[in-house]
Write a protein that holds these residues in place. Structure first.
Motif, PDB file in Angstrom:
ATOM      1  N   GLY A 113       0.711  -1.167   0.154  1.00 17.62           N
ATOM      2  CA  GLY A 113       0.017   0.152  -0.073  1.00 17.62           C
ATOM      3  C   GLY A 113       0.926   1.322   0.105  1.00 17.62           C
ATOM      4  N   ALA A 114       0.074   2.494  -0.226  1.00 20.43           N
ATOM      5  CA  ALA A 114       1.006   3.624  -0.231  1.00 20.43           C
ATOM      6  C   ALA A 114       1.591   3.837   1.432  1.00 20.43           C
ATOM      7  N   GLU A 486      -3.895  -4.405  15.192  1.00 19.56           N
ATOM      8  CA  GLU A 486      -5.358  -4.222  15.066  1.00 19.56           C
ATOM      9  C   GLU A 486      -5.729  -2.790  15.033  1.00 19.56           C
ATOM     10  N   GLU A 487      -4.928  -1.912  15.659  1.00 20.42           N
ATOM     11  CA  GLU A 487      -5.010  -0.474  15.597  1.00 20.42           C
ATOM     12  C   GLU A 487      -4.216  -0.043  14.517  1.00 20.42           C
ATOM     13  N   ALA A 488      -3.492  -0.859  13.763  1.00 21.38           N
ATOM     14  CA  ALA A 488      -2.641  -0.336  12.619  1.00 21.38           C
ATOM     15  C   ALA A 488      -1.527   0.397  13.065  1.00 21.38           C
TER      16      ALA A 488
ATOM     17  N   VAL B 199      -7.823   3.860  13.307  1.00 11.77           N
ATOM     18  CA  VAL B 199      -6.329   4.140  13.029  1.00 11.77           C
ATOM     19  C   VAL B 199      -6.159   3.450  11.575  1.00 11.77           C
ATOM     20  N   GLY B 200      -6.394   2.288  11.669  1.00  9.78           N
ATOM     21  CA  GLY B 200      -6.210   1.313  10.518  1.00  9.78           C
ATOM     22  C   GLY B 200      -7.046   1.768   9.435  1.00  9.78           C
ATOM     23  N   GLU B 203      -5.211   5.003   8.122  1.00 10.65           N
ATOM     24  CA  GLU B 203      -3.988   4.390   7.294  1.00 10.65           C
ATOM     25  C   GLU B 203      -4.332   4.135   5.986  1.00 10.65           C
ATOM     26  N   ARG B 206      -5.112   6.795   3.876  1.00  6.63           N
ATOM     27  CA  ARG B 206      -3.641   7.558   3.270  1.00  6.63           C
ATOM     28  C   ARG B 206      -3.065   6.733   2.173  1.00  6.63           C
ATOM     29  N   ALA B 207      -3.450   5.055   2.278  1.00  5.77           N
ATOM     30  CA  ALA B 207      -2.712   4.255   1.257  1.00  5.77           C
ATOM     31  C   ALA B 207      -3.570   4.358  -0.055  1.00  5.77           C
TER      32      ALA B 207
END
Lengths: 573, 331, 365
Positions: A113-114, A486-488, B199-200, B203, B206-207
């Motif tokens: 991914g980016a 899980e919270e990236a 948050v994921g 993210e 952004r991706a």
């Protein structure tokens, strides 16, 4: 041989193992079926259930296909070709086992991914894994070693005369592989496949991270997001049924398979073939595999480790490391201690009672850990609340779940310590207890160590039981990796993931080395499988008498025309 | 062999007795990052040892229910009004003294004083600044399902308590039928579900996986600090999509440590803790006299945008919201 | 899929009158094989001819290269140099893989396919036949070895002797022009070995098959074959009809390996040789220093004072006969093989004499 009927005291651990699993499960079933009629109907006939079932089955089948596509060629390359160094191939086939699925998933997500590692380092945006293919890919990459080890051991152990015979009866090499080698690999494949199926059915972490809803993912989602536990219990029950179906299917396919080495006598090592022009292709395969299963995950962890700025992530590392090692060490001891009497009965007694006793160990192993943990939560709260959220319960859960992994190696070593040796001890004046201490236990010590190491490694990686049953404030490496992933928060997860992967790799290498020394010709699968794998035991090598040439003759002074066809061992007849 | 077994037994017993040592036990639906520093300071100041069990709201609510009278929890620190209200309604909490509630804004304090608000957050829409012009976004969240141009580009967190609270609020205001329709409409746009991970989700934005996301205001503030191309969009004033929602803490009736528990609660609304929540997580304080960063809308401003929903009405609609989600095959 | 395998009808030819007059089924010319450069050759400039219908035995100790020779013929190994021809056609240049050689092999451990039934094993090699011919052929071959009633069994449900016969049937069913047997009787117990050997010999004779048997058991070699080839160090040491090789060993090695033999140093002068057993008559003339081979059964105890005095060291009672180990005055030990009706105690003194002409062999290492 001892009396057919094992001593009652020896049976006690087996009873414990069975009750420890069955009682909570029974309670789970009661709980699931205890809902009111209308509510129950609504739950059972929810359309979502069908989707979950389809997803679960599709994923399991997909992973089985994927792991076979990786494990079979790799095992063949390692066992039957002249591709070197063989150690490297073995490492590639085993090391991914040290990386838990959720760490692998974390690493592959954080790599793609980016803004991911690959993007940051090369500017190429690799699409992020997700959904069915993401879950399939990650589970395949990190479970194929189960199959690899089984297939490799079988390929090494197969009598080369069988393939020679097929060639002499008119089959080409390819026909020989299809008609003789593949059927021979069936039981090894089946027992490896069962392990992988159990793993896929029980995994909630990878499917959750990949957002692919299966039964396990749904149980976890219900557990985290809904106040109502009846549906969780019901889903766990459904998962148990699917697992039972998989076990029955395997047992059925295994029935009537007779691939034990028929003939007596020694055997030669398997013939190895030279790849010739196909060698670069094989290396490309190995390179891609190593990249996906080892280099990208470890590289990604290293990359994010550099970016780590959360001070909490580092400060908790030592405590988590200590807790994880402590729990793993204690569970390794308790599990091996419980496994010993089971293995003893299994190898020294006969009859249905003995068989049943040994099978008891596999009950906990086959039960999906999330369902088992849920059952234990319900059960302890209602029946033994003093155990709820205690370290004791956590260790007990580990012990019951990983018992099967410990039984295999102990039993193998018990088979080398034959009853004859114990009888010899008794005739030399030792009491039964002394014989156990001075003859049996020293003989099975290597097996006990291997068992303990397997359990240690498994507990270190374990997530669902740890997540649901840990006492308050008990943080382990796996819990932290999971919570941050899980919270990236990839950077915060990195130190824990690295600690986990490294200690796992170290342990895997130790086990591999030990097994190597024990059985130099065929490494045994590290995880014993529910029905003991019918891979024929490898007989010890027939003596290789030195060649009786006293003189170097000139007639044969030329270099062999086909140097690649040189076998690994000089044959002597 | 025997000696090893003995040693193990001793260890196991030690583990059990350790767990039974007298300490304050907090069940926290809030993340460790927010809880740990406050707990450490509390331990230093009071000498009371605090054990925290982390989990999601749902997990902990279910655990407290399962545990019943045997629950080891003294304090429940929840992430959402819904979870707090559920337990309050079941009579799990003791009524708090006015000493505790005196200095707390009355906006989110329940009338029965069963729990104490600790911070306030708002639902918003996060959008990718490179891909979405804010003027193209709808005035009301009820119109979001009409944005077919966003098909497959929307993120949400179906399992996240604040999201379920928002649905419960929608049910309170517009009824079940409208809410069901909204869910179905959204589902037709094939949103991506990030379970509980905001948050994921950001993210992923952004991706480039998604362009807009339903989330809480502070998640956007947090990633803005990292200069992500993500910004906040508020719907029109009073829209249900801007729902204000409190986090809060309560003392369980089964607690044998209620004095320590009360001290813990008062520490949560003390200036130190309130400043910490604001600084680390951009959550609005529940007490006055706290300086606010300029990147955030002032509380007075943002609270105008939030609809007025009776917080006590939320809990009973949470179950309905979860049922609607299940019916839609989302949960 | 093309098969160049040749399938000849079973011949009814009995034991050959003179195998050398018949065409050669197999020829090996200067065949060499070593497993790795630097290692001594396993098969060393080997020359061999096997004639149609002949039963040939390769005999030698472990490591003499006999199994490798078999594997070279089968195509399971490639020779480093030399040529192998089967039915006059070279299989080494170009190299023909095993499936194209029309050679059958009975493995030492049988190598029966465990996943197939007895019938399945026998049918395995019949793929080249028209479908309707396969089953009759398989059943016919099974009846040849007397195992038709077992055709649905799995190999692991059979006894060792039965497995052995299935292996034979499987190898015979495609009617190979040449059958190779790699120590096929070594895994059977003594009694079964004897009867199976006779059966197999009869079956091969009936089928008129050309066969090469590899063994390290001299009794087996003597009993089984039309022609015996003794191998040593990858070379042929001696070759000929069994009785001839036995009676007239060409080297000390053959004399010693083929049956037990007493070798005595001595000096020959035409048909007489002076040895530690006195002056002995020789079967063939020789002269100068020689090794004299005296078979144990050609020695006997005697009361004649002319006999050589010995001390009895050990006794091995075998029922119908006894083998004594006796020591000469010069400390050399000899074996004496006599009928078992009288028993001489160990440690007692006796005298021995030679009953048959002895054989002088060149005294080379």
């Amino acid at each position: 041989m001892n009396a057919r009927r094992p001593h009652l005291l020896l049976l006690l651990p087996a009873l414990l193992a069975v009750l420890g699993v069955l009682l909570p499960l029974a309670y789970l079933a009661l709980r699931a079926l205890g809902a009111e009629g209308s509510e129950l109907r609504e739950i059972v006939f929810r359309a979502r259930n069908l989707e979950l079932l389809a997803n679960t089955l599709l994923l399991t089948l997909g992973v089985l296909a994927g792991t076979t596509l990786i494990a079979l060629p790799l095992a063949y390359l390692a066992a039957r070709t002249t591709l070197r160094p063989r150690r490297l191939l073995m490492l590639l086939g085993v090391l991914p086992l040290a990386i838990p699925g959720y760490v692998g998933a974390y690493a592959l997500i954080a790599a793609s991914g980016a803004g991911g590692t690959i993007d940051a380092l090369t500017g190429i945006r690799w699409p992020g894994p997700g959904g069915y293919w993401g879950a399939l890919g990650v589970l395949t990459l990190f479970t194929f070693p189960y199959l690899f080890l089984n297939l490799h051991a079988a390929l090494r152990a197969q009598d080369p005369a069988l393939e020679d015979a097929a060639r002499l009866l008119g089959r080409t090499p390819w026909q020989t592989f299809r008609e003789v080698t593949l059927p021979y690999l069936r039981p090894a494949w089946l027992s490896g496949a069962l392990l992988i199926a159990l793993h896929v059915l029980g995994d909630f972490s990878v499917v959750s991270l990949m957002r692919f809803p299966t039964f396990s993912a749904a149980i976890y989602q219900q557990y985290t997001a809904a106040y109502d536990r009846v549906y969780s219990a019901w889903l766990a029950l459904a998962l148990l049924l699917v697992t039972a179906a998989a076990l029955l299917l395997e047992a059925r396919l295994m029935r009537g398979v007779r691939l034990s080495r028929v003939s007596p006598g020694g055997t030669r090592p398997p013939r190895t073939v030279s790849l010739g022009r196909a060698a670069p292709l094989a290396w490309a395969f190995l390179g891609v595999l190593a990249g996906a299963a080892l280099i990208v995950p470890l590289g990604t962890i290293g990359y994010w480790l550099r970016l780590e700025t959360n001070p909490f992530a580092w400060s908790g590392l030592w405590e988590a490391f200590r807790s994880a090692l402590g729990a793993a060490a204690i569970a390794a001891v308790t599990t091996t201690a419980l496994a010993f009497p089971l293995a003893y009965i299994g190898s020294r007694h006969s009859g249905p009672l003995a068989r049943l006793t040994e099978r008891a160990a596999y009950l906990g192993y086959a039960t999906p850990p999330l369902a088992f943990a849920l059952a234990l939560v319900f059960f302890t709260l209602r029946v033994v609340p003093s155990l709820y959220q205690t370290f004791t319960l956590l260790i007990a859960a580990y012990t019951l779940h990983f018992l099967a992994e410990a039984v295999g190696p102990v039993r193998t070593s018990l088979q080398t310590a034959t009853p004859r040796l114990e009888e010899a001890g008794r005739l030399l004046g030792l009491s039964a207890a002394q014989t156990l201490r001075r003859v049996t236990i020293p003989l099975v010590r290597p097996g006990l160590l291997v068992s303990a190491a397997f359990v240690f490694l498994s507990v270190l990686k374990e997530l669902p039981l740890t997540l649901l049953l840990s006492p308050i404030g008990f943080e382990t490496l796996s819990r932290n990796v999971w919570a941050y992933t899980e919270e990236a928060q990839y950077a915060s997860a990195a130190p824990y993931a690295l600690a986990l992967a490294l200690s796992g790799a170290l342990l895997t290498l130790l086990i591999l080395r030990r097994e190597d020394r024990r059985a130099p010709r065929a490494s045994r699968p590290p995880v014993s499988t529910p029905p003991p794998a019918p891979i024929p035991p490898v007989p010890t090598q027939t003596d290789s008498a030195p060649l009786r040439h006293s003189r170097e003759d000139t007639a044969c002074g030329s270099i062999p025309r086909n140097p690649s066809a040189v076998p690994t061992r000089v044959r002597s007849d | 062999m025997k000696r090893t077994l003995l040693a193990v037994t001793a260890l196991l017993l030690a583990g059990t007795s350790l767990a039974q040592t007298r300490t304050l036990t907090v069940y926290s639906g809030r993340a460790k990052t927010f809880v740990d520093p406050v707990v450490q300071q509390f331990e230093r100041q009071t000498g009371i040892r605090v054990n925290v069990r982390y989990g999601t709201d749902a997990q902990l609510v279910a655990a407290i229910r399962e545990e019943g009278s045997k629950s080891p929890a003294d304090v429940y620190w929840g992430n959402s009004v819904g979870a707090l209200g559920e337990l309050a309604e079941e009579g799990k909490f003791t009524k708090l003294g006015t000493a505790l509630t005196r200095n707390v804004s009355s906006d989110y304090l329940p009338d029965d004083r069963s729990w104490l608000p600790t911070t306030v957050r708002f639902r918003t829409l996060a959008y990718h600044t490179g891909k979405i012009k804010p003027e193209t976004l709808p005035d009301s969240i009820l119109d979001l399902p009409k944005m077919t141009s966003l098909k497959g580009r929307i993120g949400w967190t179906v399992s996240y308590p604040s999201f379920q609270d928002f649905l419960a609020a929608m049910i309170s205001r517009y009824g079940e039928a409208t809410t069901r329709q909204w869910i179905e409409g959204m589902k037709a746009l094939q949103p991506r579900d990030y379970k509980t991970s905001n948050v994921g989700m950001l993210e992923a934005m952004r991706a480039g996986e998604i362009d807009v996301a339903l989330t809480n205001h502070y998640y956007i503030q947090r990633v803005n600090r990292l200069s992500y191309p993500i910004d906040t969009y508020f719907f029109k004033n009073g829209d249900i999509g801007n729902l204000g929602n409190a986090t809060g803490a309560a003392i369980l009736k089964t607690s044998k440590n209620s004095a320590s528990a009360a001290r813990f609660l008062s520490a949560l609304v003390a200036k130190d803790a309130q400043t910490f929540f604001l600084s680390v997580n951009f959550e609005y304080p529940v007490t006055g006299n706290i300086l606010q960063p300029t990147t955030m809308l002032p509380y007075s401003d943002v609270s105008k945008r939030s609809p007025r929903i009776d917080p006590t009405a939320l809990p009973k609609n949470i179950d309905k919201a979860q049922k609607l989600l299940r019916d839609a095959g989302l949960l | 899929m093309t098969h160049t395998r040749s399938h000849r009808p079973a011949r009814t030819a009995g034991p050959a009158t003179d195998p050398l007059t018949r065409p050669a089924t197999l020829e090996l010319e200067g065949v060499c094989k070593r497993y790795a450069p630097g290692l001594p050759p396993v098969v060393d400039d080997l020359n061999l001819q096997v004639h149609s219908g002949e039963l040939l035995t390769l005999l030698g100790p472990s490591g003499c290269g006999k199994t490798t020779t078999l594997r070279l013929i089968a195509g399971l190994e490639r020779p480093d140099s030399g040529e192998i021809r089967i039915d006059g056609r070279s299989v080494t240049a170009p190299f023909a893989p095993p499936e194209r050689r029309g050679v059958g092999l009975v493995f030492q451990d049988y190598a029966l396919f465990p996943h197939l039934t007895v019938l399945g094993n026998v049918l395995f090699g019949l793929r080249h036949l028209p479908r309707h011919d396969r089953l009759p052929r398989a059943r016919q071959t099974l009846s040849l070895v007397g195992l038709t009633v077992f055709e649905t069994r799995r190999p692991d449900q059979l006894s060792g002797g039965q497995q052995q016969r299935v292996a034979l049937a499987r190898a015979l069913a495609p009617r190979p022009s040449l059958l190779l047997l790699d120590e096929p009787f070594s895994n059977l117990d003594a009694q079964l070995r004897h009867s199976t050997r006779q059966e197999v010999r009869a079956i091969l004779r009936r089928a008129g098959t050309t066969a090469i048997l590899v063994t390290h058991d001299q009794e087996e070699a003597l009993a089984f074959s039309d022609r015996l080839v003794v191998m040593r160090g990858g070379r042929v040491e001696q070759s000929g009809p069994p009785h001839e090789v036995y009676a007239r060993p060409g080297t000390a090695f053959v004399a010693n390996f083929l049956g037990r033999s007493n070798l005595l140093g001595g000096t020959a002068d035409r048909f007489m040789a002076r040895t530690a057993l006195g002056v002995l008559p020789l079967s063939e003339a020789a002269s100068g220093p020689v090794l004299v081979s005296v078979r144990p059964e050609h020695l006997t105890f005697t009361d004649d004072p002319q006999g050589t005095p010995v001390t009895i060291v050990a006794r091995e009672f075998k029922g119908h006969d006894v083998t004594y180990t006796v020591r000469l005055d010069n400390n050399q030990e000899l074996l004496v093989h006599v009928p078992g009706d009288t028993v001489r105690p160990e440690g007692s003194a006796a005298r021995v004499s030679v009953t048959h002409p002895a054989r002088a062999v060149p005294s080379s290492g």
